[in-house]
Design an enzyme around this catalytic site. Structure first.
Site, PDB file in Angstrom:
ATOM      1  N   HIS A 104      39.983  28.207 -38.499  1.00 63.63           N
ATOM      2  CA  HIS A 104      40.002  28.661 -37.111  1.00 63.63           C
ATOM      3  C   HIS A 104      38.563  28.789 -36.588  1.00 63.63           C
ATOM      4  O   HIS A 104      37.693  29.330 -37.252  1.00 63.63           O
ATOM      5  CB  HIS A 104      40.702  30.024 -37.031  1.00 63.63           C
ATOM      6  CG  HIS A 104      40.988  30.472 -35.641  1.00 63.63           C
ATOM      7  ND1 HIS A 104      42.037  29.976 -34.892  1.00 63.63           N
ATOM      8  CD2 HIS A 104      40.357  31.374 -34.842  1.00 63.63           C
ATOM      9  CE1 HIS A 104      42.052  30.557 -33.701  1.00 63.63           C
ATOM     10  NE2 HIS A 104      41.043  31.396 -33.652  1.00 63.63           N
ATOM     11  N   ASP A 118      44.591  27.255 -40.439  1.00 62.69           N
ATOM     12  CA  ASP A 118      44.706  28.247 -39.367  1.00 62.69           C
ATOM     13  C   ASP A 118      46.143  28.756 -39.345  1.00 62.69           C
ATOM     14  O   ASP A 118      47.082  27.980 -39.127  1.00 62.69           O
ATOM     15  CB  ASP A 118      44.352  27.597 -38.026  1.00 62.69           C
ATOM     16  CG  ASP A 118      44.332  28.585 -36.870  1.00 62.69           C
ATOM     17  OD1 ASP A 118      44.691  29.763 -37.077  1.00 62.69           O
ATOM     18  OD2 ASP A 118      43.960  28.177 -35.756  1.00 62.69           O
ATOM     19  N   SER A 147      40.171  29.629 -28.868  1.00 64.06           N
ATOM     20  CA  SER A 147      40.926  30.718 -29.491  1.00 64.06           C
ATOM     21  C   SER A 147      41.648  31.534 -28.411  1.00 64.06           C
ATOM     22  O   SER A 147      42.462  30.987 -27.677  1.00 64.06           O
ATOM     23  CB  SER A 147      39.987  31.580 -30.341  1.00 64.06           C
ATOM     24  OG  SER A 147      40.695  32.534 -31.096  1.00 64.06           O
TER      25      SER A 147
END
Length: 395
Positions: free
Chosen positions: A357, A327, A224
């Site tokens: 995600h 996502d 991320s």
């Protein structure tokens, strides 16, 4: 579509995360902690275990630096001592003083690639020693057969940009410094008997890394927002060139990168209210991370496709990008991967159906078959670039 259980977990996760972020935004400067914050009180932490109880030994390292302390956690797979006594101990004056693994000369020691790992959390939460990150790094260390160095970078808003990015670069240079110190130590003294000491008599050479790390096969992996840090570190390694010797970044893995920009993409519009990390919540995180005077979504830390960013993309290392179907940040990551391929960088994109995600790294999703499959896919691709026998692996 994600299961009902995932949807419920996502709702609760987003509610709690948004409350935490809003409280930090509303906190007055006097309430902010000026120290080098690298974790949050609400984060469940896994204790380091320097024995190979589950096939991976871990230890925490705290590096003093003018910019502030740097927190690292090492993950060492048991394969480094295959064919030797993995339960060897370090003794002082004949008495056992340390219950963990200590490298011993002449015992079938193996040298493994070094992976720098950067956790997720929107720059404002997460840690390198959280339970979730510990599980993920153990899994990667085993599957990839690498020494993982998980970096505990400084969190926002106590430490805004560029603190986290500086810490990523500092970690890379620390690996290089360790390699040079270990080599100097080996050339001056007998291996396994003497080590380099600082002016206080404390060891400057990290024994696990000195004995088992091969910095010429260095991989970056970011989760991320950690993917943004990894990409920045990769760029800095290209700019540094031979000044980084003996460290060589041979590949990087960007797992659902935290990219954004001022002009919304189709996925940012269509999937704005997606699972776990929706766009509104992530915008709060960016507001806490970017310098207060320049909260601009086309900031170099946020948008990888800005014109004029150095170095040229053709010089970037091979880059694997992991994406999830649900996502909202996917379009910009896909575009970045495409730009790398246009200049002949090996930049495959793995897109996981029905995934969200952080599907392979979030604590509530780590045990899913998809999370395990993702880690295995990463290992298959990475081994093309870290194997000493060449590219016998293909993807």
């Amino acid at each position: 579509m994600p299961s009902v259980a995932v949807k419920l977990q996502s709702f609760l996760f987003k509610f709690n995360l948004k409350q935490q972020l809003q409280s930090r935004i509303q906190a007055s400067p006097d309430e902010a902690d000026p120290s080098c914050v690298t974790s949050r009180p609400e984060e469940a932490v896994a204790a380091a275990n320097p024995t190979f109880s589950d096939g991976v030994a871990t230890k925490d390292i705290h590096v003093d630096d003018p910019l502030g302390p740097l927190s690292l956690r090492l993950f060492l797979p048991e394969t480094v001592v295959s064919g030797s006594d993995s339960k060897s101990r370090f003794r002082v004056h004949g008495e056992e003083s340390y219950g963990g693994y200590s490298p011993q000369a002449g015992r079938g020691i193996r040298r493994l690639p070094v992976m720098l790992q950067f956790h997720g959390g929107g720059f404002v939460s997460g840690s390198n020693n959280s339970v979730a990150n510990d599980v993920f790094c153990r899994r990667i260390a085993k599957l990839c057969d690498v020494v993982v160095v998980a970096v505990g970078y400084r969190l926002a808003p106590e430490n805004r940009y560029p603190a986290a990015f500086e810490d990523g670069v500092r970690a890379l240079y620390w690996v290089g410094k360790q390699a040079n110190l270990a080599e100097w130590s080996r050339s001056r003294w007998k291996v396994g008997r003497d080590i380099v000491n600082d002016s206080f008599g404390a060891s400057m050479v990290e024994p696990w890394l000195a004995a088992h790390g091969d910095p010429s096969r260095c991989v970056l992996l970011g989760v991320s927002c950690g993917a943004n840090i990894a990409d920045h570190v990769a760029r800095k390694s290209v700019e540094a060139g031979k000044r980084l010797d003996p460290v060589k970044v041979v590949a990087q893995v960007l797992m659902y990168p935290f990219f954004i920009g001022s002009v919304p993409t189709k996925s940012e519009i269509k999937l704005a209210n997606s699972y776990f990390y929706d766009k509104a919540t992530c915008l709060l995180a960016w507001k806490l991370f970017l310098p207060e005077e320049e909260v601009n979504l086309d900031h170099p830390a946020a948008n990888p496709l800005l014109p004029g960013r150095g170095p040229p993309l053709k010089l970037m290392p091979p880059t694997l990008t992991i994406m999830a179907e649900h996502d909202w940040m996917r379009d910009r990551a896909i575009a970045y991967s495409e730009e790398l391929r246009k200049v002949n960088v090996d930049a495959p994109l793995l897109d996981y159906k029905d995934a969200v995600h952080e599907f392979a790294t979030l604590d509530v999703l780590l045990k899913t078959p998809q999370a395990q499959a993702c880690a295995e896919d990463i290992a298959i691709w990475i081994k093309k670039y870290i194997s000493l026998r060449g590219h016998e692996f293909s993807y």
